[in-house]
Design an enzyme around this catalytic site. Structure first.
Site, PDB file in Angstrom:
ATOM      1  N   ASP A 319     -12.326-108.990 -27.319  1.00 37.43           N
ATOM      2  CA  ASP A 319     -13.599-108.934 -26.629  1.00 37.43           C
ATOM      3  C   ASP A 319     -13.471-109.705 -25.319  1.00 37.43           C
ATOM      4  O   ASP A 319     -12.514-110.464 -25.132  1.00 37.43           O
ATOM      5  CB  ASP A 319     -14.692-109.549 -27.509  1.00 37.43           C
ATOM      6  CG  ASP A 319     -16.087-109.279 -26.976  1.00 37.43           C
ATOM      7  OD1 ASP A 319     -16.227-108.396 -26.110  1.00 37.43           O
ATOM      8  OD2 ASP A 319     -17.026-109.955 -27.420  1.00 37.43           O
ATOM      9  N   ASN A 698      22.047-115.445 -54.898  1.00 36.09           N
ATOM     10  CA  ASN A 698      21.788-114.820 -56.194  1.00 36.09           C
ATOM     11  C   ASN A 698      22.724-113.644 -56.446  1.00 36.09           C
ATOM     12  O   ASN A 698      23.137-113.394 -57.578  1.00 36.09           O
ATOM     13  CB  ASN A 698      20.325-114.360 -56.269  1.00 36.09           C
ATOM     14  CG  ASN A 698      19.376-115.512 -56.512  1.00 36.09           C
ATOM     15  OD1 ASN A 698      19.688-116.656 -56.171  1.00 36.09           O
ATOM     16  ND2 ASN A 698      18.229-115.236 -57.086  1.00 36.09           N
ATOM     17  N   ASP A 730      18.856-123.420 -54.474  1.00 35.44           N
ATOM     18  CA  ASP A 730      18.134-122.354 -53.781  1.00 35.44           C
ATOM     19  C   ASP A 730      16.904-122.891 -53.066  1.00 35.44           C
ATOM     20  O   ASP A 730      16.721-122.691 -51.871  1.00 35.44           O
ATOM     21  CB  ASP A 730      17.712-121.262 -54.769  1.00 35.44           C
ATOM     22  CG  ASP A 730      18.865-120.312 -55.085  1.00 35.44           C
ATOM     23  OD1 ASP A 730      19.989-120.601 -54.661  1.00 35.44           O
ATOM     24  OD2 ASP A 730      18.634-119.299 -55.762  1.00 35.44           O
TER      25      ASP A 730
END
Length: 957
Positions: A319, A698, A730
């Protein structure tokens, strides 16, 4: 008006009776909008468990519990609970902060009932109520104006129109009249800036224009974010991989003769290895950290995944009023007696001055040639009903912002409003009327003369003026001079300035009303505008550099909007090609192809309705754009809800806009969006960094177990050890990667392709290759452990510990590689991220405790390592000196070579034994045979011995 009162069976002079008002209120319901449903604490908690990865973890935990692995099941549940707690606390804090921003727009209303005026709660207004308005009031319902005295209403929050709208009692031409042009109607949530008026309520609650926009918002429903969609896609792919791996491993092991129960346990261990337990926790933490950073930058994010959407944003629909501009009318140009003067400064502060040709002009000095300038400023300040309260930290305007701008302009020239009012007392006034488009006030001058001061539309004052003030004094208004005034007006309008004309007349004694509006002397014109924010143009330029397209959507007229776009640099694209400005009429009746063409090559949409804003966002999204919408008005709310990320203003924004948004800019500063977009991009990059790290680690675990099973080795890593790796090596490094700082060129790159998955083919192959290297090192270390310590009992436990430690330390080192997908750990450097070094040291300490602390050794089934074992771990598979000789080596390839040589030596010894040479071999032959037998046991042990290597298999022979 008469039709309205007849239809409502109403007498405006007395209003409704109390009984009638109560009956109508009971029939139509309260004058209140349905409140946006707020999520309860319970729903926030449950929302944290909607991910497919959480489901996978729950299944893995349940299976582990059924098989008696209580510790593993508890550890998985701890991971799930940690993720849920982080997400809940962060979203709860955001919701609490937003609740603190809530303000009720309308509390009470002044009504006329039973012939008397009352103050009643706005929620109790009924259709037919007669409501009184004054400057500073909020309109409490929709209604038909029946009295208007200088009544002006700020409708910017509803229509986007930046200037107040003068209201009158004249009927609207037709039902098709645009909302911003309905001069005889007032609407809920708008504000009265000047004058007074009376209106009859024609709609309340959800039937108002505001309520209908609320219905549009409800139709939008809830929306997801790109991150949520991509994580769902990744989770589904991961689920397929897990199931396929489990089935293949179980079947292959069973075919090879292993016990089915044992292979089911192996399959579960692979499933646990495949599911990155840290993915959800680290993703949540990354988003939460980004959310906190944005909060410090005055950007309040309501939902965590919305943070990521900014990083993928390709289009910002903004706007104008209050977002790109300050929402403060300011006089910029004064043209008087043939002189063009500039007025510096912005807003309602008095810092600034008048300049002519770049040089300051001292109007207050009293120089005779500056008298026309003083006259023009005096007319503007006195023909005026506004006031400015400067008692607080910021000036507060009461009345019309346009009139306030005239007061400020006079003050910059040293002409204070209060002093002028004291020296020139007002005797009479003719209020502004939308028909004649002018206002006139009568004042007594210090010398006793009486003057009429007038301001209004240039065309209206030109028609009433017979003379004009020029450099030589008052001269007759000729056609040439009239044409000159018209040309000046057109030139200022072309600069996106609102133009007001000023005129005066010395009145005779006595004077009549007729004298106030004829034979005026035209003094000059004033050009004013709602100034751009200082940082707006730079913000737009930075968005273009970042590959983000900015589109301005405003309720202003087309000429004004086009000029504002030019000043912002929105009128061209990055290649310098001109972009269009479209009006509402250009959008009416468009089909899908028409909307596609409309949003292509257009920078500005002017005079648009709320429905059009929504259609613009939808058309952009259908072309694959990720759309951010900034706004502060009620008219922005549907598009804010529909956009991929809605950004509302916190100070000027309406509550509807805030409730419909994903993010609130608490300082109303458009430049804050730049920082938010940059932070969103950093978050996307950091998410990709830890996905890179988690999945490669992994995959290494999966590949390690898979290869070991396929070649007939025992399991190189225990199930609980896999979970330990997924939690320790991890999560902590991945969390450190989530804190990577912004790259210097992050805003000089195009946004990430919103259609691209998180796991692209190139990214996937990089993960596979790096995971393969990690698995090779781990298998090499395990192979040497088996050769050194055997395949059963404590020997196997020792070998598993070596593999466990080798994989853990390799993963810790790999975190530095994961900082970039194009550069190695040796070229990225780690000094910029001190958290990475802290996480590395923490992981090393925790990993060492896994073999040093007795309790952890018992839980993880590890054993202390010797110095030679640590040499293997340190070298990524470099062998210790084998008992009985053998020597050295290094890295993964060397770790595999002795096994191959041993198998060949063992095969030659077997052939010689079968040929009758078994008892007559020399020492060298016996050494070769011994090495061959040891290698065979390490690499290809008999099936029975493999089964015995698993102490948890009760069916082992």
């Amino acid at each position: 008006m008469d039709e309205t009162t007849r239809a409502l069976q109403l007498d405006v002079a007395t209003g409704l009776s109390a009984a009638d008002a109560a009956a109508r209120l009971a029939r139509d319901g309260p004058n209140a909008l349905p409140e946006a449903a707020q999520r309860s604490a319970l729903l926030m908690v449950l929302h944290q468990f909607k991910s497919l990865i959480v489901v996978l973890l729950l299944v893995a935990g349940a299976v582990a519990l059924v098989m008696g692995d209580v510790i593993e099941a508890v550890a998985i549940l701890v991971v799930i609970a940690l993720n849920a707690a982080i997400g809940f606390v962060t979203e709860w804090k955001a919701a609490s902060a937003i609740d603190g921003l809530r303000r009720r727009l309308v509390a009470v209303a002044h009504v006329r009932r039973d012939g008397l005026e009352h103050e009643v709660p706005a929620a109790t207004l009924a259709i037919g109520d007669v409501v009184l308005l004054a400057a500073g009031d909020r309109v409490p319902a929709d209604g038909r104006v029946v009295e208007a005295v200088r009544l002006q209403v700020d409708e910017s929050t509803l229509t986007g129109e930046s200037l107040p709208v003068a209201k009158s009692t004249e009927a609207v031409a037709s039902e098709a009249t645009a909302l911003g042009d309905r001069r005889s109607m007032v609407h809920t949530g708008t504000g009265v800036t000047d004058g007074r008026g009376v209106f009859v309520v024609t709609a309340t609650g959800p039937r108002t224009e505001l309520g209908q926009i609320g219905a549009l918002i409800d139709d939008m429903g809830a929306k997801g974010t790109p991150l949520e969609a991509k994580l769902r896609q990744l989770s589904r792919a991961l689920l397929v991989v897990v199931l396929v791996l489990c089935v293949v491993i179980i079947l292959m092991g069973w075919i090879r003769g292993h016990a089915l129960l044992f292979m089911v346990e192996v399959g579960i261990s692979l499933a646990i290895a495949a599911v990155p337990e840290g993915l959800l926790a680290v993703t949540t933490m990354t988003l939460a950290i980004g959310m906190q950073r944005m909060a410090r930058m005055h950007a309040l994010v309501r939902r965590l995944p919305a943070v990521e959407s900014l990083g993928s944003t390709t289009v910002i629909c903004t706007d104008k009023t209050g977002t790109l501009t300050r929402n403060e009318m300011t006089v910029r140009i004064l043209v008087v007696a043939g002189r063009r003067l500039a007025v510096t400064g912005a807003g309602y502060g008095i810092a600034g001055r008048l300049e002519e040709g770049g040089a300051p002009l001292d109007v207050a000095s009293g120089a005779a040639h500056d008298e026309p300038v003083r006259l023009a400023l005096r007319i503007g300040a006195l023909c005026n009903d506004a006031s400015i309260n400067r008692a607080g930290a910021e000036p507060v305007v009461v009345g019309d912002p346009t009139e306030a701008a005239l007061i400020v302009a006079a003050a910059k020239a040293g002409m204070e409003h209060a002093a002028l009012e004291g020296a020139y007392p007002r005797l009479r006034e003719i209020p502004f009327d939308s028909r004649n488009k002018r206002m006139v006030t009568v004042h007594r001058a210090p010398d006793g003369r009486t003057f009429a001061y007038a301001k209004g539309a240039p065309s209206a004052l030109l028609d009433a003026s017979g003379r004009v003030l020029d450099a030589t004094g008052v001269v007759p208004m000729t056609p040439a001079r009239r044409a000159q005034v018209v040309a000046t007006n057109d030139a200022l309008a072309g600069e996106a300035l609102r133009v007001l004309a000023l005129a005066f007349r010395e009145l005779p004694e006595p004077f009549s009303d007729d004298d106030l509006t004829r034979d005026l002397t035209f003094v000059g014109v004033v050009g004013m505008m709602d100034p751009l924010r200082d940082e707006a143009r730079a913000t737009i330029a930075l968005c273009r550099t970042a590959g983000i397209r900015a589109i301005m959507i405003t309720g202003d007229q087309q000429v004004t909007a086009s000029e504002i776009a030019r000043q912002l640099g929105l009128d061209t694209d990055g290649a310098g090609h001109a972009l269009r400005t479209l009006h509402e009429r250009d959008l009416t009746g468009l089909d899908a192809e028409g909307w596609k063409a409309a949003v292509t090559g257009t920078a500005v949409f002017a005079r648009v309705s709320p429905q059009h804003k929504l259609q613009i966002v939808e058309a952009l999204q259908q072309q694959g754009e990720v759309v951010a919408m900034t706004g502060d008005g009620v008219n922005d709310a549907p598009a804010l809800r529909k956009a991929d990320i809605g950004i509302a203003m916190g100070i000027r924004g309406t509550e509807v806009a805030k409730d419909s948004s994903d993010m609130i800019i608490t300082d109303d500063n458009f430049a804050t969006i730049v920082g938010a977009v940059e932070q969103g991009r950093v978050i996307v990059e950091n998410i990709l960094r830890f996905i890179h790290y988690l999945f490669s680690c992994n995959f290494a675990e999966i590949l390690t177990v898979f290869v070991a099973i396929m070649i007939g080795w025992p399991l190189p890593i225990g199930v609980l050890q896999i979970l330990w790796l997924n939690l320790v090596t991890d999560i902590f490094p991945a969390m450190a990667l989530a804190l990577e700082p912004s790259a210097p060129d992050v805003m000089r790159r195009p946004p990430r392709d919103p259609s691209a998955p998180l796991m692209t083919p190139r990214f996937g192959w990089l993960i596979v290759w790096q995971g393969g290297v990690l698995a090779t090192c781990t298998l090499a270390a395990f192979g040497f452990g088996l050769r050194a310590y055997g395949v059963e009992g404590d020997g196997l436990r020792h070998a598993v510990t070596i593999a466990f430690m080798a994989l853990a330390l390799a993963q810790v080192a790999h975190v530095f590689n994961a900082r970039s997908t194009t550069r190695s750990m040796f070229s990225t450097g780690g000094a910029a991220n001190r958290w990475l070094w802290g996480a590395t040291l923490l992981c090393l300490g925790l990993q060492l405790s896994a073999v040093a602390v007795p309790l952890l050794r018992r839980v993880l089934r590890t054993t202390p390592l010797t110095l030679s074992d640590w040499g293997v771990v340190r070298g990524g598979g470099g062998p210790p000196r084998a008992p009985g000789g053998g020597g050295g080596g290094g890295a993964c390839a060397a770790a595999l070579a002795p096994g191959v040589a041993g198998r060949r030596a063992g095969a030659r010894s077997s052939l010689r034994a079968k040929a009758g040479h078994g008892g007559g071999t020399d020492d060298l032959g016996r050494e070769d045979a011994t090495k061959g037998a040891a290698s065979c046991r390490a690499s290809e042990p008999p099936r029975a011995s493999i089964v015995r290597a698993s102490p948890r298999n009760p069916r082992a022979p």
